[in-house]
Enzyme design. Structure first.
Site, PDB file in Angstrom:
ATOM      1  N   THR A 222      -5.971   2.372  -7.433  1.00 23.26           N
ATOM      2  CA  THR A 222      -7.031   2.344  -6.667  1.00 23.26           C
ATOM      3  C   THR A 222      -8.064   3.528  -7.091  1.00 23.26           C
ATOM      4  O   THR A 222      -7.669   4.639  -7.015  1.00 23.26           O
ATOM      5  CB  THR A 222      -6.989   2.255  -5.072  1.00 23.26           C
TER       6      THR A 222
ATOM      7  N   SER B  93       0.681  -1.110   0.053  1.00 18.39           N
ATOM      8  CA  SER B  93       0.042  -0.209  -0.083  1.00 18.39           C
ATOM      9  C   SER B  93       0.941   1.340   0.048  1.00 18.39           C
ATOM     10  O   SER B  93       2.026   1.067   0.588  1.00 18.39           O
ATOM     11  CB  SER B  93      -1.078  -0.032   1.270  1.00 18.39           C
TER      12      SER B  93
ATOM     13  N   HIS C 122     -13.348  -2.278  -1.900  1.00 19.19           N
ATOM     14  CA  HIS C 122     -12.501  -1.827  -0.985  1.00 19.19           C
ATOM     15  C   HIS C 122     -12.815  -2.205   0.494  1.00 19.19           C
ATOM     16  O   HIS C 122     -12.568  -1.806   1.618  1.00 19.19           O
ATOM     17  CB  HIS C 122     -12.547  -0.267  -0.842  1.00 19.19           C
TER      18      HIS C 122
ATOM     19  N   TYR D  24      -2.371   5.794  -5.043  1.00 17.50           N
ATOM     20  CA  TYR D  24      -3.589   6.769  -5.321  1.00 17.50           C
ATOM     21  C   TYR D  24      -3.019   7.837  -6.176  1.00 17.50           C
ATOM     22  O   TYR D  24      -1.857   8.133  -6.277  1.00 17.50           O
ATOM     23  CB  TYR D  24      -4.144   7.215  -4.112  1.00 17.50           C
TER      24      TYR D  24
ATOM     25  N   LYS E 138      -8.021  -1.043  -9.550  1.00 16.70           N
ATOM     26  CA  LYS E 138      -8.538  -1.800  -8.435  1.00 16.70           C
ATOM     27  C   LYS E 138      -9.699  -1.036  -7.940  1.00 16.70           C
ATOM     28  O   LYS E 138      -9.607   0.315  -7.538  1.00 16.70           O
ATOM     29  CB  LYS E 138      -7.563  -1.948  -7.196  1.00 16.70           C
TER      30      LYS E 138
HETATM   31  C1  LIG Z   1      -7.097  -1.779   7.190  1.00 16.54           C
HETATM   32  C2  LIG Z   1      -7.241  -1.773   5.570  1.00 16.54           C
HETATM   33  C3  LIG Z   1      -6.502  -0.693   4.983  1.00 16.54           C
HETATM   34  C4  LIG Z   1      -6.607  -0.848   3.630  1.00 16.54           C
HETATM   35  N1  LIG Z   1      -5.723   0.091   2.999  1.00 16.54           N
HETATM   36  C5  LIG Z   1      -5.751   0.166   1.577  1.00 16.54           C
HETATM   37  C6  LIG Z   1      -5.018   0.922   0.963  1.00 16.54           C
HETATM   38  O1  LIG Z   1      -4.044   1.546   1.372  1.00 16.54           O
HETATM   39  N2  LIG Z   1      -5.147   0.794  -0.531  1.00 16.54           N
HETATM   40  C7  LIG Z   1      -6.101   0.118  -0.930  1.00 16.54           C
HETATM   41  O2  LIG Z   1      -6.355   0.225  -2.361  1.00 16.54           O
HETATM   42  N3  LIG Z   1      -6.919  -0.513  -0.461  1.00 16.54           N
HETATM   43  C8  LIG Z   1      -6.727  -0.599   0.831  1.00 16.54           C
HETATM   44  N4  LIG Z   1      -7.599  -1.389   1.693  1.00 16.54           N
HETATM   45  C9  LIG Z   1      -8.814  -2.424   0.869  1.00 16.54           C
HETATM   46  C10 LIG Z   1      -7.902  -3.639   0.625  1.00 16.54           C
HETATM   47  O3  LIG Z   1      -6.902  -3.714  -0.464  1.00 16.54           O
HETATM   48  C11 LIG Z   1      -8.970  -4.739  -0.023  1.00 16.54           C
HETATM   49  O4  LIG Z   1      -9.606  -4.244  -1.044  1.00 16.54           O
HETATM   50  C12 LIG Z   1      -9.905  -5.233   1.222  1.00 16.54           C
HETATM   51  O5  LIG Z   1      -9.159  -5.431   2.440  1.00 16.54           O
HETATM   52  C13 LIG Z   1     -10.411  -6.596   0.692  1.00 16.54           C
HETATM   53  O6  LIG Z   1     -11.193  -7.175   1.708  1.00 16.54           O
HETATM   54  P1  LIG Z   1     -10.906  -8.044   2.930  1.00 16.54           P
HETATM   55  O7  LIG Z   1     -10.269  -7.282   3.811  1.00 16.54           O
HETATM   56  O8  LIG Z   1     -12.137  -8.631   3.191  1.00 16.54           O
HETATM   57  O9  LIG Z   1      -9.971  -9.137   2.087  1.00 16.54           O
HETATM   58  C14 LIG Z   1      -7.702  -1.486   2.739  1.00 16.54           C
HETATM   59  C15 LIG Z   1      -8.195  -2.413   3.584  1.00 16.54           C
HETATM   60  C16 LIG Z   1      -8.179  -2.639   5.232  1.00 16.54           C
HETATM   61  C17 LIG Z   1      -8.987  -3.583   5.818  1.00 16.54           C
HETATM   62  C1  LIG Z   2      -3.238  10.093   8.203  1.00 12.45           C
HETATM   63  C2  LIG Z   2      -2.034   9.576   7.634  1.00 12.45           C
HETATM   64  C3  LIG Z   2      -2.191   8.661   6.457  1.00 12.45           C
HETATM   65  C4  LIG Z   2      -1.692   7.302   6.803  1.00 12.45           C
HETATM   66  C5  LIG Z   2      -2.388   6.232   5.952  1.00 12.45           C
HETATM   67  C6  LIG Z   2      -2.313   5.002   6.539  1.00 12.45           C
HETATM   68  C7  LIG Z   2      -3.449   4.207   5.937  1.00 12.45           C
HETATM   69  C8  LIG Z   2      -3.691   4.003   4.536  1.00 12.45           C
HETATM   70  C9  LIG Z   2      -5.038   2.939   4.193  1.00 12.45           C
HETATM   71  C10 LIG Z   2      -5.921   3.786   3.457  1.00 12.45           C
HETATM   72  C11 LIG Z   2      -7.124   3.221   3.032  1.00 12.45           C
HETATM   73  O1  LIG Z   2      -7.166   2.885   1.685  1.00 12.45           O
HETATM   74  C12 LIG Z   2      -8.031   2.485   3.945  1.00 12.45           C
HETATM   75  O2  LIG Z   2      -8.856   1.601   3.341  1.00 12.45           O
HETATM   76  O3  LIG Z   2      -7.878   2.558   5.170  1.00 12.45           O
END
Ligand SMILES: Cc1cc2nc3c(=O)[nH]c(=O)nc-3n(C[C@H](O)[C@H](O)[C@H](O)COP(=O)(O)O)c2cc1C
Ligand SMILES: CCCCCCCCCCC(=O)C(=O)O
Length: 424
Positions: free
Chosen positions: A215, A166, A313, A189, A289
């Site tokens: 994404t 990520s 997501h 992003y 994505k």
């Molecule tokens: C804690 C957390 C952080 C995430 N951060 C990102 C991210 O930084 N970028 C992104 O494209 N998707 C992010 N996602 C979405 C995941 O890539 C993914 O689409 C999702 O977790 C899939 O569902 P699942 O958790 O049920 O496997 C995040 C999801 C979670 C749970």
């Molecule tokens: C406030 C500082 C930004 C740090 C970002 C860390 C988490 C990123 C994950 C974001 C995301 O897509 C999500 O679903 O949560």
């Protein structure tokens, strides 16, 4: 840029350690683990569903499925962090449906097939992997374990699978790249500051990342009410340091730091032109994505992407978006084999992976399950989660009479739609 409200993390004991000369990071880590340990110990009471899941004896008594890892993660993590990882947007309907929709798909096993050898291997963008399960991009792994994404990346590498890192990794991308040999993709992003996105892409290219996962379901951040209520704070995000600044003062309006960060930095004018722009600045393959409709899937192919990831997501963006597995088939049909289609969201079992393959996915990504493993047992836990899912998939394939992923077909599943059509 100030990413962490340190006051919320530090206790008076921590201040003493700080005065004694420990770095802030060291104090944060020791404090974090101390609290995890206390919360773990306090959870070991008679009401525990599996009292034998004791941190001291855990190596001999490992969790046996993703849900047990989730229980351990819940016990191990401070509530604010667990809520951030586990939570979704608004009513969390899509979050729940991501999982529930898999439960409504039945399997149609074929018998009397010699399944003494099962080959789960596949090829994604030219890379051979031993199973179609890869690691989804999730930010801030240090919330779960002080080794953060380095631990996850080693776990993925030990399973010879791909990890999508990520943008919000809490470890430096250079550190992750140096931690082990593996195929890695980078998740991006598009920021208001296009130069920041371009810098991140160049960094990923120079560090040997093999693809960009763009994404597109987050032009603005979904409303995650648990984070708002908890006034969620984040560990430092070192990959953005020095690249851009934002005002992280929560003011009187409440909200989470991620919300503030997103509204200040993400570009809501994100459009197909940006996919063109991204293609113009990198020769890496781009996976899109966050596609859940046939219309967008066709546009993605026209735009020349190398792959489409069906995703909502993890239910964290648009609530009442369709569950990912329910959107998969329409996207697969629209893409018509032009590029690989992946899916994520709600996968907790090998049978879920099997269902996704049967509905046309080339591979699946798992997000929270790996996070749970990391929170419960660090690198070993993340690795074990991937291994368990692989084993479960192997079993599902054997019991359905499929010796290779190519043998998993649409005829092996019965969806709600199939049952409905059968009634007409
Ligand atoms: C804690 C957390 C952080 C995430 N951060 C990102 C991210 O930084 N970028 C992104 O494209 N998707 C992010 N996602 C979405 C995941 O890539 C993914 O689409 C999702 O977790 C899939 O569902 P699942 O958790 O049920 O496997 C995040 C999801 C979670 C749970
Ligand atoms: C406030 C500082 C930004 C740090 C970002 C860390 C988490 C990123 C994950 C974001 C995301 O897509 C999500 O679903 O949560």
């Amino acid at each position: 840029m100030k990413f962490v409200d340190h006051d919320l993390y530090l206790t008076s004991e921590d201040f003493t350690k700080r005065r004694a000369g420990l770095t802030l990071e060291a104090v944060l880590h020791s404090s974090f683990w101390h609290r995890c340990y206390l919360s773990f110990l306090s959870s070991l009471d008679s009401r525990s569903p599996r009292p034998s899941l004791d941190p001291r004896g855990m190596e001999h008594n490992l969790p046996v499925n993703v849900r047990e890892y989730q229980e351990l993660a819940k016990k191990a993590l401070p509530k604010m962090h667990y809520d951030y990882i586990n939570g979704g947007a608004e009513d969390e309907y899509t979050l729940r449906e991501n999982i529930a929709a898999y439960g409504r798909i039945m399997l149609r096993p074929r018998v009397l097939v010699d399944v003494s050898k099962i080959d789960m291997s596949t090829n994604l963008l030219g890379y051979d992997i031993p199973s179609p399960i890869i690691v989804a991009p999730t930010g801030a792994h240090k919330l779960a374990n002080p080794e953060g994404e380095v631990a996850t990346s080693r776990a993925a590498a030990a399973c010879n699978t791909i990890m999508v890192l990520s943008f919000g990794s809490s470890c430096k991308i250079q550190e992750v790249a140096a931690s082990c040999d593996a195929i890695r993709f980078f998740q991006l992003y598009i920021y208001k500051r296009r130069d920041v996105s371009a810098t991140l892409v160049r960094r990923a290219e120079s560090l040997g990342f093999k693809a960009i996962v763009l994404t597109v379901d987050t032009p603005v951040l979904g409303r995650r009410e648990a984070d708002i209520r908890n006034k969620m704070v984040f560990p430092p995000s070192p990959n953005l340091e020095g690249l851009m600044s934002f005002n992280d003062d929560l003011g009187t309006g409440g909200g989470s730091k991620l919300e503030r960060f997103a509204s200040e930095t993400l570009d809501p004018s994100l459009s197909w032109k940006d996919v063109e722009w991204l293609k113009s600045i990198t020769s890496l393959p781009i996976l899109l994505k966050g596609v859940v409709t046939a219309e967008d899937a066709r546009k993605a192919v026209e735009a020349g992407v190398a792959g489409v990831i069906v995703s909502n997501h993890g239910g964290r963006q648009l609530d009442y978006a369709p569950p990912a597995i329910a959107a998969l088939e329409e996207v697969v049909k629209a893409v018509a084999g032009a590029v690989p289609v992946l899916v994520d969201g709600g996968i907790r079992r090998g049978t879920d992976v099997f269902k996704a393959l049967a509905l046309g996915a080339k591979a699946v990504m798992v997000g929270r399950p790996v996070f749970y493993g990391l929170a419960a047992r660090g690198e070993a836990g993340a690795k074990h989660v991937i291994e368990m899912l692989n084993k479960e998939l192997e079993l599902a394939m054997a019991l359905c009479g499929c010796r290779s992923v190519a043998e998993v077909t649409r005829r092996h599943v019965l969806t709600e739609g199939d049952r409905f059509r059968a009634l007409l």
